[in-house]
Design a protein around this motif. Structure first.
Motif, PDB file in Angstrom:
ATOM      1  N   ASN A 225      -7.550  -0.745  -1.214  1.00  0.00           N
ATOM      2  CA  ASN A 225      -8.006  -1.720  -0.224  1.00  0.00           C
ATOM      3  C   ASN A 225      -8.794  -1.003   0.872  1.00  0.00           C
ATOM      4  O   ASN A 225      -8.459   0.122   1.254  1.00  0.00           O
ATOM      5  CB  ASN A 225      -6.822  -2.446   0.408  1.00  0.00           C
TER       6      ASN A 225
ATOM      7  N   SER B 180      -7.804  -1.230  -8.238  1.00  0.00           N
ATOM      8  CA  SER B 180      -6.649  -0.353  -8.451  1.00  0.00           C
ATOM      9  C   SER B 180      -6.051  -0.590  -9.829  1.00  0.00           C
ATOM     10  O   SER B 180      -5.757   0.360 -10.572  1.00  0.00           O
ATOM     11  CB  SER B 180      -5.595  -0.599  -7.365  1.00  0.00           C
TER      12      SER B 180
ATOM     13  N   HIS C 182       2.172   1.845  -3.465  1.00  0.00           N
ATOM     14  CA  HIS C 182       1.150   2.427  -4.328  1.00  0.00           C
ATOM     15  C   HIS C 182       0.927   3.899  -3.989  1.00  0.00           C
ATOM     16  O   HIS C 182       0.794   4.749  -4.887  1.00  0.00           O
ATOM     17  CB  HIS C 182      -0.143   1.636  -4.193  1.00  0.00           C
TER      18      HIS C 182
ATOM     19  N   LYS D 148       0.842  -1.200   0.000  1.00  0.00           N
ATOM     20  CA  LYS D 148       0.000   0.000   0.000  1.00  0.00           C
ATOM     21  C   LYS D 148       0.871   1.241   0.000  1.00  0.00           C
ATOM     22  O   LYS D 148       0.562   2.237  -0.684  1.00  0.00           O
ATOM     23  CB  LYS D 148      -0.916  -0.016   1.225  1.00  0.00           C
TER      24      LYS D 148
ATOM     25  N   GLY E 104      -1.273  -5.742  -1.761  1.00  0.00           N
ATOM     26  CA  GLY E 104      -1.793  -4.520  -1.169  1.00  0.00           C
ATOM     27  C   GLY E 104      -1.876  -3.407  -2.187  1.00  0.00           C
ATOM     28  O   GLY E 104      -1.084  -3.355  -3.129  1.00  0.00           O
ATOM     29  N   ALA E 105      -2.865  -2.508  -2.010  1.00  0.00           N
ATOM     30  CA  ALA E 105      -3.049  -1.388  -2.932  1.00  0.00           C
ATOM     31  C   ALA E 105      -3.778  -0.265  -2.215  1.00  0.00           C
ATOM     32  O   ALA E 105      -4.408  -0.461  -1.168  1.00  0.00           O
ATOM     33  CB  ALA E 105      -3.833  -1.833  -4.170  1.00  0.00           C
ATOM     34  N   ALA E 106      -3.722   0.912  -2.817  1.00  0.00           N
ATOM     35  CA  ALA E 106      -4.330   2.087  -2.201  1.00  0.00           C
ATOM     36  C   ALA E 106      -5.837   1.970  -2.055  1.00  0.00           C
ATOM     37  O   ALA E 106      -6.430   2.617  -1.187  1.00  0.00           O
ATOM     38  CB  ALA E 106      -3.977   3.333  -3.017  1.00  0.00           C
TER      39      ALA E 106
ATOM     40  N   THR F 147      -6.828   0.581   3.845  1.00  0.00           N
ATOM     41  CA  THR F 147      -5.723   1.508   3.573  1.00  0.00           C
ATOM     42  C   THR F 147      -5.920   2.832   4.292  1.00  0.00           C
ATOM     43  O   THR F 147      -5.159   3.188   5.196  1.00  0.00           O
ATOM     44  CB  THR F 147      -5.549   1.724   2.064  1.00  0.00           C
TER      45      THR F 147
END
Length: 530
Positions: free
Chosen positions: A221, A396, A197, A194, A217-219, A224
């Motif tokens: 989620n 994302s 990202h 995250k 993980g990513a922004a 986040t």
């Protein structure tokens, strides 16, 4: 043997020699300070560049981690934790061509973890002829406390600003270790993914890296973004003040351990229906300092106003196994309430007709209309995987495709073998690759695993991942591995690589499950379609 000495902007460092996975020599420099200790009046504030030192600094031992609990639940670490490690196959006097640099950002829900060399040993990746950097950053409320008053200079995201200063240190100093400051790849897993990202989306990090790898993980989620929690912290610590200026002064005078124990009492959770109290926030614009994140990540992605660098983003096949050991479990296997699985960003108020209707659809889709704990453990894991992890990453990627000028490579990690990190650490016997299981194949976790048998599944996976990741770090293209062509995702097809006992390529992973979540999400906000 002569001492291993390197000179950086702050002074001289004494390192040590190790051997990589192939038995070749490398040099390690540990516990290098990249910022001033964030203590006293600097607590909760943006980091300041590190001071110079006199003489030769011993860089043969890890620096202190940020105060947190370790795997044994013991409180460890210190506020004075802004250190990084550098590992290089060769020093500049031995080479003329600078090597690609890979900067690792560890995970741990922004509340635990460090760059410790026993956990993130570089021996596998160094076989790809790259320089590896691993960094610490502030954790918990020490790294993520946010206040509304812009004059106090505590807008949040200090832990991310630590990462930015670490990347600036890399730009200024990595050539002293044989690294190329014009070819830097950031990579991380879980909270570290995250962070990767968000660094991609942040104007503060512009120009500090050139490629990115986000693992699990990513922004977008649900876990986040967090909400400012200074008042919650003040309340549990029995602060007598209500004014933010007085609260800040009160918090800055407490011992760091008291701050940490107060943080634990706030009741933070990783559940998808919960807005976290610790993590990145959208900052209020301050006249005194630039913001790390001043807009919603989805808005930034759709605008195209971010760093357009080659990106790898992927997931593990059973991310949801994470919740078998998560202390704040958001389900009871025998009495599941499926409203608890609805991501909070869908704005479905628990108990409302809208929330109940979504829960009913989830039960029908995943369990055929009636959940049975004895029959449906793996399907429950898939639901957890999708709601807490996968759909946020999937969204994302899809939204990036609509605006990105650079390739996006998607992967699925399916290996279920003896170095699956999270399952071995937590003694989980369920099938599939759990959240963070890939770490045992990227890093030499000296305390957890024995040496691999040559040509075993574990050995082959280590070499494949090292080759894929370091190829990408060198050129922005992860290919040239075993004659498999890993295509970037497109607007029409989400091409992906399945990293299992063999490497295979496919299109639109978990398509039916992701279509189900897209249909639910579109009731709130339209998303790009594949």
């Amino acid at each position: 043997m002569d001492d291993v000495i390197v000179h950086v902007k702050q002074g001289s460092l004494k390192g040590k020699i190790g051997t990589d996975y192939d038995g070749k020599k490398y040099y390690g420099f540990l516990g290098i300070p990249y910022a001033k200790p964030p203590i006293g009046n600097l607590r909760f504030k943006a980091p300041q560049p590190a001071d110079n030192w006199v003489g030769i600094r011993d860089a043969t031992k890890d620096g202190r981690p940020c105060i947190s609990r370790n795997a044994s639940k013991r409180i460890i670490g210190s506020e004075d934790c802004l250190f990084l490690n550098v590992y290089t196959p060769e020093l500049p006097k031995e080479i003329t061509i600078k090597k690609p640099v890979m900067v690792w950002i560890h995970g741990g829900k922004y509340t635990s973890g460090s760059n410790n060399s026993q956990l993130y040993g570089p021996e596998f990746l160094l076989t790809g002829d790259v320089v590896v950097v691993t960094i610490n950053y502030r954790l918990g409320v020490l790294g993520f406390l946010a206040m509304d008053d812009p004059q106090l200079n505590v807008p949040g995201n200090a832990g991310f600003k630590d990462m930015v200063v670490a990347l600036k240190w890399v730009q200024a100093n990595i050539s002293s270790f044989g690294g190329d400051p014009n070819n830097v790849t950031i990579f991380g897993a879980s909270a570290g993914a995250k962070a990767v990202h968000l660094l991609l989306l942040s104007p503060m990090a512009k120009g500090l890296f050139h490629k990115a790898i986000a693992q699990s993980g990513a922004a977008l989620n649900p876990s986040t973004l967090a909400k400012p929690s200074a008042k919650e912290l003040a309340a549990v610590l029995k602060c007598p003040h209500t004014n933010e200026k007085d609260i800040l002064q009160f918090l800055q005078q407490l011992p760091a351990k008291e701050i940490y124990l107060g943080q634990e009492k706030m009741g933070d959770s990783f559940a998808p229906n919960f807005v976290r109290l610790i993590g990145p926030v959208i900052e209020k614009v301050s006249p005194n300092e630039p913001a790390f994140l001043s807009e919603d990540p989805l808005k930034i992605i759709l605008s195209g106003n971010y760093q357009h660098v080659p990106l790898i983003m992927g997931y593990n096949s059973r991310e949801g196994l994470f919740f078998k050991t998560e202390s704040n479990r958001f389900h009871d296997d025998t009495n599941a309430n499926f409203e608890d699985y609805i991501p909070h960003n869908l704005k479905a108020k628990k108990g409302s007709a809208f929330s109940r209707s979504i829960a009913k659809k989830m039960e029908e889709f995943y369990f055929g209309g009636e959940y049975s704990p004895s029959k449906h453990q793996d399907k429950l894991c898939l639901l957890q995987t999708d709601s807490a992890f996968l759909h946020g990453m999937y969204s994302s990627i899809k939204n990036h495709i609509s605006s990105s000028k650079t390739p996006i490579y998607v992967y699925k990690f399916s290996i279920d073998a003896k170095r699956n990190f999270y399952k071995v650490l937590n003694k989980i016997n369920s099938p599939g690759a759990a959240h963070c299981d890939d770490l045992g194949y990227l890093f030499n976790v000296a305390s957890l695993f024995e040496k691999c048998i040559p040509n075993s599944v574990e050995d082959k996976t280590i070499r494949r991942l090292a080759k894929l990741w370091t190829n990408f770090a060198k050129t922005g293209d992860p290919n040239l591995v075993e004659n498999v062509t890993w295509k970037p995702a497109t607007k029409n097809e989400m091409n992906y690589l399945d990293i299992s006992e063999t490497l295979t390529c496919g299109v639109n992973p978990e398509h039916e499950r992701m279509r189900f979540w897209d249909e639910i999400s579109e009731k709130v906000a339209p998303v790009s379609k594949l």
